[in-house]
Design an enzyme around this catalytic site. Structure first.
Site, mmCIF file in Angstrom:
data_model
loop_
_atom_site.group_PDB
_atom_site.id
_atom_site.type_symbol
_atom_site.label_atom_id
_atom_site.label_comp_id
_atom_site.label_asym_id
_atom_site.label_seq_id
_atom_site.Cartn_x
_atom_site.Cartn_y
_atom_site.Cartn_z
ATOM 1 N N ASP A 1 62.387 34.641 22.345
ATOM 2 C CA ASP A 1 63.254 34.767 21.286
ATOM 3 C C ASP A 1 64.179 33.635 20.766
ATOM 4 O OD1 ASP A 1 65.024 34.661 23.428
ATOM 5 O OD2 ASP A 1 65.907 36.686 22.982
ATOM 6 N N SER A 2 63.921 32.440 21.586
ATOM 7 C CA SER A 2 64.589 31.275 21.016
ATOM 8 C C SER A 2 64.003 31.022 19.543
ATOM 9 C CB SER A 2 64.004 30.090 21.942
ATOM 10 O OG SER A 2 62.688 30.061 22.115
ATOM 11 N N ASP B 1 58.824 37.660 25.060
ATOM 12 C CA ASP B 1 60.156 38.060 24.985
ATOM 13 C C ASP B 1 60.537 39.524 24.708
ATOM 14 O OD1 ASP B 1 61.452 36.130 26.755
ATOM 15 O OD2 ASP B 1 62.464 35.061 25.176
ATOM 16 N N LYS C 1 59.182 39.313 29.356
ATOM 17 C CA LYS C 1 60.239 38.831 29.840
ATOM 18 C C LYS C 1 61.288 39.444 29.379
ATOM 19 C CE LYS C 1 61.822 34.412 29.009
ATOM 20 N NZ LYS C 1 62.936 34.690 28.603
ATOM 21 N N GLU D 1 66.046 39.406 30.235
ATOM 22 C CA GLU D 1 67.125 38.522 30.713
ATOM 23 C C GLU D 1 68.000 39.806 31.471
ATOM 24 O OE1 GLU D 1 69.156 36.761 27.610
ATOM 25 O OE2 GLU D 1 67.533 35.579 26.850
ATOM 26 N N GLU E 1 67.539 29.490 33.780
ATOM 27 C CA GLU E 1 67.980 28.553 33.001
ATOM 28 C C GLU E 1 69.287 27.912 33.196
ATOM 29 O OE1 GLU E 1 67.531 30.217 28.933
ATOM 30 O OE2 GLU E 1 68.520 28.655 27.946
HETATM 31 O O1 KIV Z 1 63.577 32.574 24.288
HETATM 32 C C1 KIV Z 1 63.061 31.081 25.062
HETATM 33 O O2 KIV Z 1 62.185 30.496 24.649
HETATM 34 C C2 KIV Z 1 63.267 31.394 26.522
HETATM 35 C C3 KIV Z 1 63.160 29.825 27.126
HETATM 36 C C4 KIV Z 1 64.195 29.257 26.806
HETATM 37 C C5 KIV Z 1 62.794 30.351 28.739
HETATM 38 O O3 KIV Z 1 63.714 32.215 27.105
#
Ligand code: KIV
Length: 285
Positions: free
Chosen positions: A50-51, A89, A119, A121, A188
């Site tokens: 989600d970056s 994510d 993934k 958080e 992270e």
């Molecule tokens: O969203 C993302 O790209 C991430 C990485 C920074 C691990 O979670």
């Protein structure tokens, strides 16, 4: 001789990524078909992170990224890759309120993108949700330390684990996520000795970003390492290219050519006999 690894047809699975130790795992983010194609032969896992909210959409944080965005970009990455295991994510506010909400969001991502895992958080507070997903057939990667979806709680993208209370919390989070059944954990922006200690303490592989060389694998945001995102450079990033600058140069050259009447030339034009004058292209007639 080419240094590019051969691309086997068999895609890596979460079982391949669940191995601890040995050669460090290589993970990278991608959000599009062309970048996924570029990465595929070189990495073990592609993370559709989600970056993308910040690097691709120009947002100030990841909070406004939606499930629809993750599905669209995740699908593009899965379609364009053959070898790497793809992890997508779960975006903010699509999984935190209950395990059932998390299952609905994760199931949609898995069904509509074809990815292998999601993934999410969080630590101790997300353990019940992780166990709920894993026992219902959804492989989960955890994410502890700096969790960008909690940027407002942290008061910025701060390095985690500086005080002993904070270090204990990150350690407890990693242990809880591993115990709940996550097959890997992203750590992270967390002090190096703590990331090293977590890697020793948990039975699943740790994937570091701003963490430690002792982690079982490393992940970076592709746009950071290629210089496509050039607004700022986090300390934990190594730049391997300056694609942003290269693109700028290419666009400036194009603009100058158009203004000077140097582009297009007849070589780029179509004529009545069907053949472009001069150089031939494979894709245009
Ligand atoms: O969203 C993302 O790209 C991430 C990485 C920074 C691990 O979670």
């Amino acid at each position: 001789m080419s240094t590019v690894p051969q691309t086997p047809t068999k895609r890596l699975t979460v079982r391949d990524l669940a191995r601890k130790g040995g050669t460090p795992q290589v993970w990278l983010t991608a959000y599009s078909a062309p970048t996924a194609r570029a990465l595929d032969a070189h990495v073990d896992a592609i993370l559709v992170g989600d970056s993308m909210g910040m690097t691709f959409y120009g947002m100030e944080s990841t909070l406004a990224v939606t499930l629809d965005m993750m599905v669209a970009h995740g699908g593009a990455v899965v379609r364009a890759s053959r070898r790497a295991c793809v992890v997508v994510d779960l975006p903010f506010a699509t999984y935190q309120s209950s395990p059932a909400e998390a299952f609905k969001s994760a199931a949609r991502i898995m069904a509509e993108t074809g990815c292998a895992a999601v993934k999410l958080e969080g630590g101790v507070e997300m353990a019940e949700t992780i166990a709920f997903l894993v026992t219902r057939g959804i492989p989960v990667v955890g994410h502890v330390g700096l969790t960008p979806q909690s940027v407002n709680t942290f008061g910025g993208f701060r390095t985690q684990g500086r005080s002993s209370a904070e270090a204990k919390k990150v350690m407890d989070d990693a242990k809880a996520v591993a115990k709940a059944g996550a097959f890997a954990i992203v750590i992270e922006k967390t002090l190096e000795p703590l990331s090293r200690a977590i890697t020793k303490a948990v039975p699943v592989p740790t994937i570091g970003i701003g963490a430690s060389p002792a982690c079982d694998g490393q992940v970076l945001v592709l746009d950071d390492l290629t210089g496509l995102f050039d607004l700022f450079l986090p300390k934990f990033v190594k730049r391997y290219a300056e694609l942003g600058r290269e693109m700028n140069k290419a666009v400036a050259a194009y603009a100058a050519d158009v203004r000077a009447g140097k582009f297009p030339t007849m070589e780029h034009c179509f004529t009545a006999d069907g053949a472009a004058k001069g150089k031939k292209s494979k894709t245009t007639k």
